[in-house]
Write an enzyme that holds these catalytic residues in place. Structure first.
Site, PDB file in Angstrom:
ATOM      1  N   ASP A 188       0.817  -1.223   0.000  1.00 27.03           N
ATOM      2  CA  ASP A 188       0.000   0.000   0.000  1.00 27.03           C
ATOM      3  C   ASP A 188       0.843   1.262   0.000  1.00 27.03           C
ATOM      4  OD1 ASP A 188       1.063  -0.076   2.496  1.00 27.03           O
ATOM      5  OD2 ASP A 188      -0.807   0.251   3.574  1.00 27.03           O
ATOM      6  N   ASP A 208       6.465  -5.373   2.663  1.00 31.60           N
ATOM      7  CA  ASP A 208       6.101  -4.348   1.691  1.00 31.60           C
ATOM      8  C   ASP A 208       7.350  -3.856   0.969  1.00 31.60           C
ATOM      9  OD1 ASP A 208       4.985  -2.379   0.194  1.00 31.60           O
ATOM     10  OD2 ASP A 208       4.301  -1.142   1.865  1.00 31.60           O
ATOM     11  N   GLU A 233       7.308 -10.734  12.996  1.00 29.50           N
ATOM     12  CA  GLU A 233       6.400 -11.548  12.191  1.00 29.50           C
ATOM     13  C   GLU A 233       6.589 -13.044  12.438  1.00 29.50           C
ATOM     14  OE1 GLU A 233       3.907 -10.234  10.529  1.00 29.50           O
ATOM     15  OE2 GLU A 233       4.605  -8.237  11.057  1.00 29.50           O
ATOM     16  N   HIS A 242       0.019  -9.876  20.230  1.00 27.29           N
ATOM     17  CA  HIS A 242       0.851  -8.770  20.664  1.00 27.29           C
ATOM     18  C   HIS A 242       0.951  -8.605  22.177  1.00 27.29           C
ATOM     19  CE1 HIS A 242      -0.173  -7.282  16.498  1.00 27.29           C
ATOM     20  NE2 HIS A 242       1.106  -7.569  16.489  1.00 27.29           N
TER      21      HIS A 242
END
Length: 278
Positions: A188, A208, A233, A242
């Protein structure tokens, strides 16, 4: 089917490493500092959407953020629902619980982060691997130009988890038979989604390609440490959600120019709670 769809949507929401408010819109929202119950301030609907995305606020007709034609006044109204959600957020991240949008609360909200928060936590249903030896490979999206950097980041992350847990990771081929498949692609644009991954036993991880990645021990102020993100990750891939502890690898907020490569005791306790001690 409904349960599976719900889990999938939960995974998509919770695993994105995102920058939820900062960027093109947040500068215009800094005037919200000091906002409190009883006020109507333009831009509060963005805070409501943020808190809803991370489980502190349920959006419905009663709080003026339904899909109907609710007025702007209703959407930007600081009501008791929003105050309660802000208190929940502040408590979860060890902030001063005021129910107001003070500067420290807005600062945390502006920080790049990854999805859902809690002390070490697990995915719905506590999915986990039934083995401790996992193979990994890189898919065709990883070009030779980025393979060395990505390979170093993943290997460093794997070694850190192996050092403290019972997991062992080895490179395998081809991707159809490997437990973990690692890719990189345009998600994105820079500064929003850094990477995403799936919990056991899907084993999918993608970075990304638009980010300014670094593998140096001291990245520049505008660079994202790929080793830190890889280590984070991997935690998702083996089943951890988390943590609210700022020193934890699984803490959802991450700053450019910083590193967080070493597991904290909270990370280790989470793995032990899920799999048992080695």
């Amino acid at each position: 089917m409904a349960t599976n769809l719900s889990l999938l949507l939960s995974i998509i929401l919770h695993l994105l490493v995102i920058q939820p408010i900062r960027g093109h819109s947040f500068k215009s929202l800094q005037h919200l500092e000091g906002s409190h119950k009883g006020q109507t301030v333009k831009g509060l609907h963005e805070i409501k959407r943020y808190l809803s995305a991370f489980g502190h606020l349920k959006l419905n007709h009663s709080i003026g953020l339904s899909s109907d034609h609710a007025s702007v006044k209703d959407k930007d109204e600081f009501d008791e629902h929003l105050e309660r959600a802000i208190k929940s957020f502040q408590k979860n991240f060890h902030l001063n619980v005021t129910g107001r949008l003070d500067s420290s609360t807005l600062d945390v909200m502006m920080t790049p982060r990854c999805g859902h928060e809690s002390k070490y936590a697990f995915f719905p249903g506590k999915p986990k691997w039934n083995k401790k030896f996992l193979t990994y490979t890189f898919d065709s999206s990883v070009t030779p130009e980025v393979l060395d950097k990505l390979s170093f980041a993943m290997q460093t992350g794997f070694e850190e988890w192996h050092k403290h847990t019972q997991f062992t990771f080895a490179r395998g081929q081809p991707s159809s038979t490997s437990d973990i498949v690692i890719g990189i692609g345009h998600i994105d644009g820079r500064g929003k989604v850094l990477a995403n991954s799936l919990p056991p036993t899907s084993g999918k991880l993608s970075f990304d390609a638009d980010e300014n990645w670094s593998i140096n021990d001291k990245p520049n102020a505008d660079q994202i440490d790929m080793v830190s993100i890889a280590t984070h990750e991997i935690g998702h891939i083996i089943g951890l959600q988390h943590s609210t502890h700022p020193d934890a690898v699984m803490y959802p907020f991450f700053y450019a120019g910083k590193t967080r490569r070493k597991l904290s005791q909270d990370d280790i306790d989470g793995v032990f709670a899920l799999y048992g001690k080695p």
